[in-house]
Motif scaffolding. Structure first.
Motif, PDB file in Angstrom:
ATOM      1  N   LEU A 166      32.347 -10.368   8.897  1.00 46.00           N
ATOM      2  CA  LEU A 166      32.004 -10.551  10.311  1.00 46.00           C
ATOM      3  C   LEU A 166      30.493 -10.713  10.465  1.00 46.00           C
ATOM      4  N   ASN A 167      29.771  -9.903   9.714  1.00 46.45           N
ATOM      5  CA  ASN A 167      28.313  -9.934   9.754  1.00 46.45           C
ATOM      6  C   ASN A 167      27.771 -11.261   9.234  1.00 46.45           C
ATOM      7  N   MET A 168      28.424 -11.777   8.174  1.00 43.06           N
ATOM      8  CA  MET A 168      27.963 -13.032   7.569  1.00 43.06           C
ATOM      9  C   MET A 168      28.274 -14.215   8.468  1.00 43.06           C
ATOM     10  N   HIS A 169      29.479 -14.188   9.076  1.00 40.88           N
ATOM     11  CA  HIS A 169      29.925 -15.313   9.887  1.00 40.88           C
ATOM     12  C   HIS A 169      29.389 -15.255  11.305  1.00 40.88           C
ATOM     13  N   GLY A 170      29.219 -14.020  11.804  1.00 41.27           N
ATOM     14  CA  GLY A 170      28.862 -13.852  13.206  1.00 41.27           C
ATOM     15  C   GLY A 170      30.073 -14.000  14.104  1.00 41.27           C
ATOM     16  N   THR A 171      31.216 -14.279  13.493  1.00 42.15           N
ATOM     17  CA  THR A 171      32.454 -14.396  14.273  1.00 42.15           C
ATOM     18  C   THR A 171      33.618 -14.032  13.360  1.00 42.15           C
ATOM     19  N   ILE A 172      34.748 -13.718  13.949  1.00 40.37           N
ATOM     20  CA  ILE A 172      35.907 -13.379  13.120  1.00 40.37           C
ATOM     21  C   ILE A 172      36.523 -14.674  12.613  1.00 40.37           C
ATOM     22  N   SER A 173      36.507 -14.853  11.290  1.00 39.83           N
ATOM     23  CA  SER A 173      37.072 -16.079  10.736  1.00 39.83           C
ATOM     24  C   SER A 173      38.584 -15.922  10.659  1.00 39.83           C
ATOM     25  N   TYR A 174      39.280 -17.027  10.833  1.00 39.57           N
ATOM     26  CA  TYR A 174      40.735 -16.998  10.852  1.00 39.57           C
ATOM     27  C   TYR A 174      41.293 -16.513   9.505  1.00 39.57           C
ATOM     28  N   GLY A 175      40.747 -17.066   8.424  1.00 42.95           N
ATOM     29  CA  GLY A 175      41.246 -16.741   7.096  1.00 42.95           C
ATOM     30  C   GLY A 175      41.148 -15.264   6.781  1.00 42.95           C
ATOM     31  N   MET A 176      39.977 -14.687   6.997  1.00 36.66           N
ATOM     32  CA  MET A 176      39.795 -13.299   6.641  1.00 36.66           C
ATOM     33  C   MET A 176      40.547 -12.375   7.602  1.00 36.66           C
ATOM     34  N   ALA A 177      40.649 -12.791   8.874  1.00 34.95           N
ATOM     35  CA  ALA A 177      41.400 -11.979   9.834  1.00 34.95           C
ATOM     36  C   ALA A 177      42.867 -11.896   9.405  1.00 34.95           C
ATOM     37  N   ARG A 178      43.433 -13.059   8.965  1.00 36.04           N
ATOM     38  CA  ARG A 178      44.817 -13.059   8.498  1.00 36.04           C
ATOM     39  C   ARG A 178      44.968 -12.250   7.207  1.00 36.04           C
ATOM     40  N   ALA A 179      43.979 -12.402   6.312  1.00 35.56           N
ATOM     41  CA  ALA A 179      44.037 -11.642   5.056  1.00 35.56           C
ATOM     42  C   ALA A 179      43.959 -10.147   5.345  1.00 35.56           C
ATOM     43  N   ALA A 180      43.083  -9.765   6.275  1.00 32.39           N
ATOM     44  CA  ALA A 180      42.937  -8.351   6.638  1.00 32.39           C
ATOM     45  C   ALA A 180      44.244  -7.824   7.228  1.00 32.39           C
ATOM     46  N   LEU A 181      44.924  -8.697   8.008  1.00 31.86           N
ATOM     47  CA  LEU A 181      46.200  -8.312   8.607  1.00 31.86           C
ATOM     48  C   LEU A 181      47.243  -8.061   7.514  1.00 31.86           C
ATOM     49  N   GLU A 182      47.296  -8.997   6.557  1.00 30.91           N
ATOM     50  CA  GLU A 182      48.256  -8.837   5.450  1.00 30.91           C
ATOM     51  C   GLU A 182      47.939  -7.599   4.626  1.00 30.91           C
TER      52      GLU A 182
END
Lengths: 398, 132
Positions: A166-182
């Protein structure tokens, strides 16, 4: 701790624009609690599905020995009929030969606790010492080891990684958000120690080797789910040497799958640079291709897999090519599996088995990230978890 | 002191009655009529499937025995630990099996199902290792 602070300080001084500083919740001293077994309550409704383990990985570049050690607890931890401890020692030597031994440990002979990372079983033990180091000692069959692994960096949890991205992107990226969910669906707790020096001795079929390496890695995860309920994941770390300037500080990749195809996988790659900057490539910016078929040294556990499926061979490609681009940064990693240990796990609901392919790979890394040019081949641990079965059931699209 | 073969088989049966009752009933149905003389090292036991039950005995009439399996403890654990395959053990003469092919195939299917169940049962694993 000092190392991490130094990295952060140098990154601040560098004032990097493409990267970002790593956030951290924990200190090295917290390892004893953060890395402890998170044993569920005796009233938990999913006790039978409980599983939790330590992974330790390293590669000694001088001896060219790769090691993957797993110490876990499976099933109801309060019922010796339906729960047990598990220890696995896997090594690959310089000639590509694989050595794997596993052992189940009865619960009455196993010590694990919610207060420390200790795993003490019959003839094999992981002990967390007061000087913030692990001692791993034991023997299974013809394999024996005696290692010391001092903790030199604080533990990193899934939350840290999510905040880092989040810090690197400045926004929630779709890929990592889905990975975090899984990840959150599977794991009640997940923590890693991104770098561990390892010293000691290993004995492979009667031949002993002294081990001394800076490229160890440890993770610990636990959850309450049936093996048949996951489509698996591809995760791993490139075992970078912190003293070699031409190598990144660390490289980790995590792709979690929520369906049968690679198209349903989410995650990304995080590159840590020597100046403390970090770069994240989301799966939306990554292309993964697989070629050929792996034919090198291979072991399978448990042994009865050979009895049940005499012709079984894991469907592992000869090469996995990961190409990432996020202008102006570019990265290409070619993973070439050298040795594999397949761990076949059975679902208690009769779903198809799942296979953990614990791979020792060489990772050929080429790229330009934040002005740093990388062109190195580095040892790597790659864990690929997939349903066992025919190619049509497989998550890999070959 | 390793567990005796006949004690192992009786304990295995008791365990399956407790933990895999339904699967055991199906196995009995499929194995009806099989009388197997099992030899492990120098120990012998007869597994007899009649009617609705399995009996473990020390002897049976020669005519009744329709399957014979002979192996050593060493060979058994080499197979269970994946160090050799069933066919390697067979061709190395470490595993001797005799009987009508159809009966042998029925036996193989039954043991395959028992072994498959063992993968999710620590009890079965620990019981097997008491044989060693």
């Amino acid at each position: 701790m000092l190392h991490r602070k130094m990295c952060q300080k140098s990154a601040v001084e560098a004032g990097g624009s493409s990267g970002a500083l790593s956030l951290g919740f924990y200190r090295i001293e917290d390892t004893t609690l953060v890395d402890a077994f998170n044993i569920p309550s005796i009233f938990d409704a999913r006790l039978a599905l409980y599983k939790e383990w330590h992974d330790f990985v390293f590669f000694d570049r001088r001896k060219r020995i790769f090691s993957f050690l797993n110490f876990g607890i499976y099933g109801n931890p309060y019922d010796s009929k339906r729960g047990c401890g598990f220890a696995l020692l896997f090594f690959a030597d310089r000639r590509g030969r694989t050595f794997a031994e596993m052992k189940l440990i009865a619960l009455d002979k196993l010590q694990v606790s919610s207060y420390n990372p200790d795993f003490i079983g019959e003839g094999i033990e992981v002990v967390y010492l007061k000087d913030n180091s692990f001692k791993i000692k034991g023997q299974i069959g013809n394999l024996a080891c005696n290692f010391k692994l001092p903790v030199i960096l604080p533990p990193v949890s899934g939350k840290d990684i999510f905040l880092d991205v989040l810090n690197m992107h400045g926004t929630i990226s779709y890929g990592m958000a889905r990975a975090a969910l899984e990840m959150a669906k599977l794991w009640d707790n997940w923590v890693e120690l991104p770098r561990l020096p390892v010293s000691g001795e290993v004995t492979l079929d009667g031949t002993s080797f002294t081990i001394d390496t800076r490229t160890g890695y440890h993770d610990h995860e636990g959850g309450r789910f049936d093996w048949g309920s996951t489509w698996g994941w591809d995760t791993g770390v490139i075992l970078c040497d912190p003293l070699i300037e031409e190598e990144p500080e660390n490289v980790e990749f995590r792709f979690y799958r929520w369906g049968p195809s690679d198209r349903f996988s989410h995650g990304g790659v995080i590159i840590g640079m020597k100046n403390g900057e970090r770069k994240y490539f989301d799966n939306e910016n990554i292309q993964i291709t697989r070629t050929g078929r792996f034919t090198n040294g291979w072991s399978v556990v448990p042994g009865i897999t050979r009895l049940l499926y005499p012709d079984y061979h894991p469907d592992i490609p000869e090469r996995v090519i990961l190409s990432a681009s996020d202008e102006p940064d570019k990265l290409k990693i070619v993973f070439t599996p050298k040795a594999v240990c397949s761990i076949v796990v059975a679902s208690i609901y009769g779903e198809p088995d799942r296979v953990f392919n614990e791979m020792f790979c060489s990772a050929s890394l080429n790229g330009n990230i934040g002005g740093h040019v990388y062109d190195r081949t580095i040892p790597c641990w790659f864990e690929s978890v997939r349903p066992r079965g025919s190619v049509s059931q497989y998550a890999v699209e070959t | 002191m390793p567990l005796k073969l006949s004690h192992f088989l009786k304990n295995l049966l008791a365990l399956m009655k407790e933990d895999y009752h339904q699967q055991l009933q199906e196995l009995i149905k499929d194995a009806r009529g099989i009388t197997c003389l099992q030899t492990l090292d120098t120990e012998k036991a007869v597994i007899q499937v009649t009617g609705r039950r399995i009996r473990i005995t020390s002897r049976a009439r020669k005519k009744q025995i329709n399957v014979r399996v002979t192996l050593s403890r060493d060979c058994l654990f080499k197979i269970l630990e994946g160090k050799i395959t069933l066919s390697e053990a067979f061709f190395a003469n470490e595993l001797k099996v005799s009987g009508e092919p159809v009966t042998l195939l029925r036996c193989y299917a039954i043991w395959e199902r028992v072994i498959s169940l063992a993968r999710t049962s620590p009890r079965l694993y620990f019981l097997a290792y008491k044989l060693r």
